[in-house]
Design an enzyme around this catalytic site. Structure first.
Site, PDB file in Angstrom:
ATOM      1  CB  ILE A   1       4.294  11.740 -33.743  1.00  0.00           C
ATOM      2  CG1 ILE A   1       4.083  12.276 -35.163  1.00  0.00           C
ATOM      3  CG2 ILE A   1       4.170  10.224 -33.709  1.00  0.00           C
ATOM      4  CD1 ILE A   1       2.737  11.962 -35.797  1.00  0.00           C
TER       5      ILE A   1
ATOM      6  CB  SER B   1       1.595   7.619 -26.341  1.00  0.00           C
ATOM      7  OG  SER B   1       1.111   6.308 -26.252  1.00  0.00           O
TER       8      SER B   1
ATOM      9  CG  HIS C   1      -0.244   1.758 -26.861  1.00  0.00           C
ATOM     10  ND1 HIS C   1      -0.472   1.642 -25.506  1.00  0.00           N
ATOM     11  CD2 HIS C   1       0.807   2.613 -26.985  1.00  0.00           C
ATOM     12  CE1 HIS C   1       0.394   2.392 -24.841  1.00  0.00           C
ATOM     13  NE2 HIS C   1       1.184   2.991 -25.724  1.00  0.00           N
TER      14      HIS C   1
ATOM     15  CB  CYS D   1      28.561  -5.047 -21.558  1.00  0.00           C
ATOM     16  SG  CYS D   1      27.088  -4.950 -20.513  1.00  0.00           S
TER      17      CYS D   1
ATOM     18  CB  CYS E   1      27.582  -2.319 -13.207  1.00  0.00           C
ATOM     19  SG  CYS E   1      28.567  -2.147 -14.719  1.00  0.00           S
TER      20      CYS E   1
END
Lengths: 429, 474
Positions: free
Chosen positions: B335, B337, B49, B399, B436
């Site tokens: 803690i 956001s 942020h 993968c 997948c």
């Protein structure tokens, strides 16, 4: 980077790739390479140890590995080249294939024609948005099949299956035979997406209930699945409150659809159909990129491997013809100007493969494969050449789980030189 | 006896551990899960942020802005995925326009640089898929996206490299205050330490309340998310926020640092601190509201959904500092956001506090540079082939969705604080994180894990504990 040159590169060494290779060789093209990512040829057939394969092709009942073996032997006898444990990383629109394995590293292959035969993958839980935790014990049916039949492990003891696709039905029986308790198969649709014979032989024979219009609404268990709640759904697929039933289980198998694996096709720039999720093809099973052909489950999901082999042989033959034309340096522009007829699926017919036909390129007889969108009884499959009905075939029952076909004759089509559309539909009378 | 014990190996605990490793210190991180980054830090938006949200003057605002400023350099030092993609807070309603300006002014006061209010056309130019209802937007070019696993794991590995110990599957059950220091009782035995850092996330109230009479209460605030296929890459370029309301920053649509699109979160206060299950209402809400800020959201491309819990405290402010009635006990609680963004600043703040209290000396051997798992896709074909010639495992794709090789998986297992489970491999390498969802690679990854860790395949888990994947031999 090492550079190789082949006439035809076939991506995938499953039933489609093997049949395509054999037929392309028969047609007189010799420099053929099959690329297979797994450690052996045969594709998914290697884990399909049940029988029921080959009734159309060989007129006998084989197991998956036996069926694959026949094609593998022919490939080996004919010295068709193949590379195992090799992954295709990229294919350019100019048909340069980049592949990789542990022995050769990354290398390039220039091909005159490419046959896409990558098969399909299973739809995952994520795509369904089933709420709940994400514990161990949720497997797609094919992954579970691999664990049981190839690796020799049982992924669970008490099982609920969501979806009644063929692999789910086969696994219901397989898990039962291995001592697991399969409690129920839930299917969100009002009909099963699997073959009738599988429902009888894999569920009914073992007393496993099939609940149509039901889905999983919650998964319980944080670390390992502890149970699932299934509920009846209304016509729109929304769960109906008050119909929830809880099943304790340690495993949820998913058999909720297969998706043609076309990531490589997209790299080439091949046009895909929204309905089949496979390439759109003409009568030669050639995609929108000239010289790139597709067959088997990467083109559209099949019910029987026999039809995959048949279709792949056609793709292999046409790829070989294409290579020979390129070798003779014939102008391919003529082809682009050829008369092309659109195939239109409508009234209960979801799609056709192929999607277009160029009469000049047709064989004497052309098979049109299609699937319907619902279960229909006592309907006619009708074919219209523009507005004229040319075929009207009575079918006592048609269902989404079973692939249908009609055959068109070249001589019939040539009688209609102005023909622009062939429509395939279901009619009540 | 330890100088410092940090409770919790989330992003805060790991950031503190890494910053503390700059000093000569005997320190240990206790984590109840089997790996770092297993709870709040693993299931969030992954946003860096800019710092215009938190109220001016708050610690949250200060640490957010500092954390944001540190992130880019840190991503190079510690080698994790970070993209400074900018963010847009979208105003769809003329009546809400003053709130957008308030946000702008708050950001300026907080010290956020390069903030601008964009008009309709400017927003459309940046984001062609923005809603037709857009009136204006607050644009923050300093906002970014980060891989939350990458960040947390990088902090932890670097801390471990520099001598901080990590104890997993270790749950704190009781803390006893001694005249000087503490005895921490865990399921694995007792630990004695001079200082305790409470970085226990949603459990930071329970840990705090073990030693203090000034009780705090953390509410787990659940956020459901949907993650879309990488095929949607480029759907939005900036992170698109709705105008915040009392439940936070609303539902965002953002690219991730790895090229997926993420949609979420919801904000639902719950009681169960382990309640990270998605619900039908939550997911439906997402699908409905995410469409507010963008048009034609390709929601059918969802590949997975998940939920995380934010450690919300009613004052919506970080609780960082020594607890008044428990000397030597440092809270790093509540803690939520922008906790991920603030983590580099939180780490520094708490480590500095401890260094002063303990009069720690600089660790002369401290090495602040950490190399992540080598990603062969970043190499030229020649370099890649040289790598495969030396380590053939890099030529073996395990993968296929994310194109992850065996070499990367081996690296994930054998590096400091290596992966022990399928999820551990997934968070470190992305194997199994693609479309997948591990259907194809999980049998292969399990084989590698069993072989490398010398385990039976039946012992391999998804994420430690009772999450065994296979139950029997056939």
């Amino acid at each position: 980077m090492k550079q190789l040159i082949y006439d035809i590169v076939i991506v995938g060494g499953g039933p489609a790739g093997l049949a395509a290779a054999i037929e392309a060789l028969k047609e007189g093209v010799e420099r053929i390479l099959i690329i297979e990512r797994d450690r052996e040829l045969g594709g998914i057939l290697n884990q399909c140890i049940h029988n029921g394969f080959g009734l159309h092709t060989f007129k006998e009942e084989l197991t998956g590995p036996e069926y694959a073996q026949r094609f593998m032997e022919e490939v080996k006898e004919k010295h068709i080249e193949y590379k195992l444990n090799t992954m295709v990383m990229d294919i350019t629109p100019n048909k340069v294939v980049t592949a990789m394995n542990t022995l050769e590293g990354m290398f390039e292959i220039e091909a005159k024609a490419i046959i896409l035969a990558m098969g399909c993958r299973e739809r995952s839980r994520g795509a369904l948005n089933i709420p709940g935790y994400r514990p161990a014990g949720i497997f797609s049916a094919g992954t579970a099949q691999r664990f049981v039949n190839i690796e020799g492990y049982m992924p669970g003891r008490e099982v609920v299956i969501l979806g009644s696709g063929d692999i789910g039905l086969i696994m219901a029986r397989r898990m039962t035979l291995e001592g697991a308790k399969v409690k129920v198969v839930a299917e969100i649709m009002q009909y099963s997406g699997g073959l009738k014979r599988n429902i009888v032989q894999c569920l009914d024979d073992y007393g496993i209930p099939l609940k149509l219009s039901h889905t999983v609404v919650e998964i319980k268990g944080k670390e390992r699945v502890e149970g699932v709640t299934i509920a009846e759904v209304d016509k729109t697929g929304k769960p109906i409150e008050g119909t929830e039933e809880y099943y304790t289980c340690d495993t949820l198998l998913l058999s909720v659809g297969l998706i043609p694996e076309n990531e490589v096709s997209k790299q080439i720039g091949v046009e895909l159909s929204n309905v089949t999720s496979g390439p759109t093809v003409n009568e030669s099973l050639e995609t929108s990129v000239p010289g790139v052909f597709a067959c088997g489950n990467v083109l559209h999901v099949h019910d029987l491997v026999d039809f995959v082999s048949e279709e792949a042989a056609q793709a292999g033959k046409n790829a070989a013809k294409y290579v020979k034309r390129v070798q003779k340096d014939l102008n391919t522009l003529d082809e682009e100007l050829m008369h092309e007829i659109l195939l239109i699926p409508t009234q209960g017919v979801r799609y056709t493969v192929p999607q277009t036909i160029r009469p000049e390129c047709m064989e004497e007889e052309q098979v049109i494969r299609f699937r319907v969108g619902d279960v229909y009884r006592n309907r006619y499959v009708s074919v219209y050449f523009d507005n004229e009905r040319v075929l009207h075939k009575k079918r006592p029952i048609v269902a989404p789980g079973e692939m249908e076909n009609v055959y068109l004759k070249k001589e019939d089509i040539l009688k209609y030189p102005e023909l622009s559309q062939i429509t395939i539909k279901l009619e009540e009378d | 006896m330890y100088d410092v014990v940090i409770i919790g190996a989330g992003v805060s605990g790991c950031a503190i551990a890494r910053e503390l490793s700059r000093y000569e210190v005997r320190a240990c991180v206790l984590e109840k899960e089997e790996d770092v980054c297993c709870q709040t830090s693993k299931a969030n938006s992954g946003i860096v942020h800019a710092g215009y949200d938190a109220a001016h003057g708050s610690m949250m605002a200060e640490l957010n802005v500092i954390g944001n400023q540190k992130m880019e350099a840190l991503s190079k030092e510690l080698d994790f995925a970070f993209v400074k993609n900018g963010s847009l807070v979208v105003c769809l309603d003329i009546d809400a326009l003053p709130n957008l300006y308030k946000l702008y002014e708050n950001g300026i006061a907080n010290g956020v640089k390069e903030l601008r209010i964009l008009n309709q056309e400017e927003v459309r130019e940046l984001e062609p898929n923005i809603s037709d209802q857009v009136i204006a937007a607050l644009y923050a070019s300093t906002a970014g996206i980060v891989c939350p696993f990458g960040l947390t794991i990088a902090f932890a590995e670097n801390a471990a490299m520099n001598g901080i110990e990590f104890c997993f599957d270790t749950k704190v059950e009781e803390i006893e205050k001694l005249r000087s220091g503490f005895i921490i009782r865990t399921n694995k035995g007792n630990v004695v330490t001079k200082y305790v850092v409470n970085a226990a996330g949603v459990y930071s109230d329970e840990i705090h309340n073990m030693v203090s009479e000034n009780k705090i209460h953390i509410t787990p605030r659940r956020g459901d998310y949907c993650l879309l296929d990488k095929a949607t890459e480029g759907f939005v370029k900036q992170t698109i926020f709705q105008l915040p309301d009392k439940f936070g920053k609303g539902v965002l649509v953002s690219p991730t640092a790895h090229g997926n699109t993420i949609v979420g979160p919801t904000a639902i206060d719950i009681l169960d601190k382990e309640g990270s299950n998605t619900t039908a209402e939550g997911l439906n809400h997402l699908i409905k509201t995410a469409g507010n800020t963008v048009k034609n959201l390709p929601i059918r491309q969802v590949i997975t959904s998940f939920a995380g819990l934010r450690a919300h405290e009613e004052h919506h402010e970080f609780i960082i500092g020594e607890v008044e009635d428990a000397e030597g006990f440092i809270d790093c609680a509540a803690i939520e956001s922008p906790g991920l963004t603030s983590s580099p600043a939180i780490g520094e703040k708490v480590a500095t506090l401890l260094a002063n209290k303990l009069s720690l000396h600089k660790n002369e051997r401290f090495n602040g540079t950490r190399k992540g798992i080598l990603n062969p896709k970043t190499l030229s074909p020649q370099e890649r082939n040289a790598l495969i010639a030396k380590n053939p495992e890099y030529g073996n794709i395990i993968c296929r969705c994310e194109s992850i090789s065996e070499g990367e998986i081996l690296d994930a297992i054998h590096r400091p604080l290596g992966a022990k489970s399928l999820d551990g491999i997934k968070r470190r390498t992305r194997a199994g994180m693609g479309r997948c969802q591990a259907g194809f690679c999980s049998p292969k990854t399990m084989q590698i894990l069993a072989r490398e860790l010398n385990l039976d395949a039946l012992e391999i888990t998804k994420c430690g504990g009772e999450s065994k994947l296979l139950l029997d031999r056939r």
